[in-house]
Design a protein around this motif. Structure first.
Motif, mmCIF file in Angstrom:
data_model
loop_
_atom_site.group_PDB
_atom_site.id
_atom_site.type_symbol
_atom_site.label_atom_id
_atom_site.label_comp_id
_atom_site.label_asym_id
_atom_site.label_seq_id
_atom_site.Cartn_x
_atom_site.Cartn_y
_atom_site.Cartn_z
ATOM 1 N N LYS A 125 0.775 -1.252 -0.002
ATOM 2 C CA LYS A 125 0.207 0.249 -0.017
ATOM 3 C C LYS A 125 0.835 1.018 0.244
ATOM 4 O O LYS A 125 0.308 2.724 -0.202
ATOM 5 C CB LYS A 125 -0.643 0.212 0.999
ATOM 6 C CG LYS A 125 -2.335 -0.998 1.089
ATOM 7 C CD LYS A 125 -3.131 -0.404 1.931
ATOM 8 C CE LYS A 125 -4.731 -1.057 1.605
ATOM 9 N NZ LYS A 125 -5.361 -0.576 0.199
ATOM 10 N N ASP A 126 1.906 1.414 0.397
ATOM 11 C CA ASP A 126 2.940 2.570 0.932
ATOM 12 C C ASP A 126 3.705 2.668 -0.582
ATOM 13 O O ASP A 126 4.815 3.528 -0.579
ATOM 14 C CB ASP A 126 3.752 2.592 1.777
ATOM 15 C CG ASP A 126 4.384 0.881 1.876
ATOM 16 O OD1 ASP A 126 4.142 0.655 0.785
ATOM 17 O OD2 ASP A 126 5.212 1.461 3.376
ATOM 18 N N SER A 127 3.464 1.573 -1.703
ATOM 19 C CA SER A 127 4.312 1.692 -3.057
ATOM 20 C C SER A 127 3.966 2.960 -3.827
ATOM 21 O O SER A 127 4.520 3.069 -4.948
ATOM 22 C CB SER A 127 4.504 0.525 -3.299
ATOM 23 O OG SER A 127 3.467 0.148 -4.239
ATOM 24 N N GLY A 128 2.606 3.457 -3.520
ATOM 25 C CA GLY A 128 2.552 4.249 -4.734
ATOM 26 C C GLY A 128 1.599 3.487 -6.124
ATOM 27 O O GLY A 128 1.423 4.117 -7.061
ATOM 28 N N ILE A 129 1.305 2.106 -6.060
ATOM 29 C CA ILE A 129 1.579 1.403 -6.911
ATOM 30 C C ILE A 129 -0.822 0.786 -6.248
ATOM 31 O O ILE A 129 -0.256 -0.157 -5.185
ATOM 32 C CB ILE A 129 1.701 -0.048 -7.062
ATOM 33 C CG1 ILE A 129 2.909 0.705 -7.229
ATOM 34 C CG2 ILE A 129 1.189 -0.640 -8.296
ATOM 35 C CD1 ILE A 129 4.227 -0.297 -7.582
ATOM 36 N N SER A 130 -1.016 1.743 -7.018
ATOM 37 C CA SER A 130 -2.638 1.316 -7.150
ATOM 38 C C SER A 130 -3.648 0.738 -7.807
ATOM 39 O O SER A 130 -4.728 0.761 -7.489
ATOM 40 C CB SER A 130 -3.821 2.478 -5.600
ATOM 41 O OG SER A 130 -3.707 3.204 -7.021
ATOM 42 N N LYS A 131 -2.993 0.912 -9.134
ATOM 43 C CA LYS A 131 -4.367 0.654 -10.017
ATOM 44 C C LYS A 131 -3.020 0.018 -11.002
ATOM 45 O O LYS A 131 -1.400 0.139 -11.141
ATOM 46 C CB LYS A 131 -4.884 1.802 -10.938
ATOM 47 C CG LYS A 131 -3.825 3.484 -11.231
ATOM 48 C CD LYS A 131 -4.536 3.824 -11.411
ATOM 49 C CE LYS A 131 -3.226 5.737 -12.260
ATOM 50 N NZ LYS A 131 -3.528 6.243 -11.181
ATOM 51 N N ILE A 132 -3.471 -0.324 -12.236
ATOM 52 C CA ILE A 132 -2.640 -1.413 -13.160
ATOM 53 C C ILE A 132 -1.528 -0.489 -13.500
ATOM 54 O O ILE A 132 -0.213 -1.028 -14.496
ATOM 55 C CB ILE A 132 -2.936 -2.677 -14.472
ATOM 56 C CG1 ILE A 132 -3.597 -3.480 -13.349
ATOM 57 C CG2 ILE A 132 -2.707 -2.981 -15.460
ATOM 58 C CD1 ILE A 132 -4.745 -4.114 -14.449
ATOM 59 N N GLU A 133 -1.949 0.837 -14.337
ATOM 60 C CA GLU A 133 -1.150 1.482 -15.234
ATOM 61 C C GLU A 133 -0.016 1.744 -14.630
ATOM 62 O O GLU A 133 0.890 2.419 -14.810
ATOM 63 C CB GLU A 133 -1.803 3.355 -14.771
ATOM 64 C CG GLU A 133 -2.635 2.408 -16.201
ATOM 65 C CD GLU A 133 -3.894 2.378 -16.025
ATOM 66 O OE1 GLU A 133 -5.263 3.230 -15.746
ATOM 67 O OE2 GLU A 133 -4.394 2.019 -14.248
#
Length: 331
Positions: free
Chosen positions: A119-127
């Motif tokens: 969650k803290d990676s900044g990755i929240s959607k496939i794009e």
């Protein structure tokens, strides 16, 4: 009692016993798993433990597997009668190998494939996977669909750094920062959540079905020999299996115990977690619209379209309607 009457009763009794034995043998069904036992396979164990298969006069023998390809091969050879495997893998095998196997009921009406990130990676959607390190298992069927999912979002495989690792290493790699993203199945959410909790982290899960990968996945597949020679047994089995699937949904705790009874090396809590993870692929808005176990025409066609594209097969080489037989699923 006269000898004649005794002899008559003896031979009538013997004949009835032989008939019962024959019926019992005829109703033995060999069920082929597409992988090792687990919570995602709970319905077949519930069918045995809760007596749903027995109620239909069926005795089950469960065979473990090592992937959909192996399961389909065993079904085609007639060494197993019916089992769970990917309908997409069946479609491909029908084109490339002309296997005599047919889909008779959908189990997962959504694909299980997903990206997992922290969650803290900044990755929240496939794009957001663009430019990131992505780890996957070498043999997962997710790898086949990866280019399609990326393309749907305007990305290519060259936009990520893809590495392949042992399935057991994926979770630790994500938690330690060795990779930014992993490719895994929704059936293992509880396992990865547990690993994240131990590391003091939370997961961001991006299922590919939410990004437009609409397809059937795990299904009941049957040997054509089985459904041709024993259609009544096949229909009774599907009835029992469907009842078991519904029982697992409403009774996950008891279902986990049933699996543990038959496969004691699987802890109840682990099985329960897998059952919970699997439910989203079996009971959802698609189920509400089309019904449990149904192969809906348009979704089946989309499944073949995606499979053909992912494996570079000629879309005209298969009529997906010929991959299934809906007559065994009771109304």
């Amino acid at each position: 009692m006269t000898k004649a009457r005794f002899a008559k009763r003896f031979y009538v009794s013997l004949f009835a016993t032989l008939l019962a034995g024959t019926a019992s043998a005829a109703d033995t069904v060999v069920f082929q798993l597409d992988w090792l036992p687990g919570g995602d396979k709970a319905p077949i164990y519930v069918c045995i433990d809760k007596g749903f298969c027995a109620e239909e006069g069926i005795e089950i023998k469960v065979e473990p597997g090592r992937g959909s390809t192996e399961a389909i091969t065993r079904l085609a050879a007639g060494t197993s009668d019916v089992g769970s495997a990917d309908i997409g893998a069946l479609m491909a095998a029908q084109v490339t190998e002309r296997v005599a196997v047919t889909g008779i009921m959908s189990i997962f009406n959504k694909g299980p494939h997903a990206f997992f990130a922290l969650k803290d990676s900044g990755i929240s959607k496939i794009e957001d996977v663009k430019g990131k390190k992505v780890a996957t298992s070498p043999f997962t069927s997710s790898n086949v669909f990866l280019p399609l999912v990326l393309a749907d979002k305007g990305l290519a495989e060259s936009d990520i750094t893809l590495t392949k690792a042992d399935p057991g290493a994926l979770g630790p790699m994500l938690m330690t920062g060795a990779t930014d993203v992993i490719i895994a199945w929704m059936t293992n959410v509880s396992i990865f959540n547990g690993q994240a909790a131990q590391a003091g982290k939370e997961l961001e899960i991006m299922p590919w079905y939410a990004a437009g990968l609409d397809l059937y996945s795990a299904s009941l597949l049957a040997s054509d020999k089985f459904i041709t020679e024993r259609p009544d047994v096949a229909k009774r089995f599907v009835k029992a299996f469907k009842k078991s699937l519904e029982y697992v949904k409403t009774n996950p705790d008891e279902s986990a115990v049933s699996v543990n009874k038959i496969v004691p090396e699987l802890p109840v809590d682990v099985v329960k977690g897998a059952i919970k993870d699997t439910m989203v692929l079996e009971f959802n808005e698609v189920t509400d619209k089309d019904g449990l176990g149904v192969f809906e025409t348009a979704r089946l066609a989309e499944t073949w379209k995606r499979v053909a594209a992912s494996q570079k097969l000629d879309p005209s080489a298969l009529d997906p309607e010929k991959s299934v037989n809906r007559s065994f699923l009771a109304e």
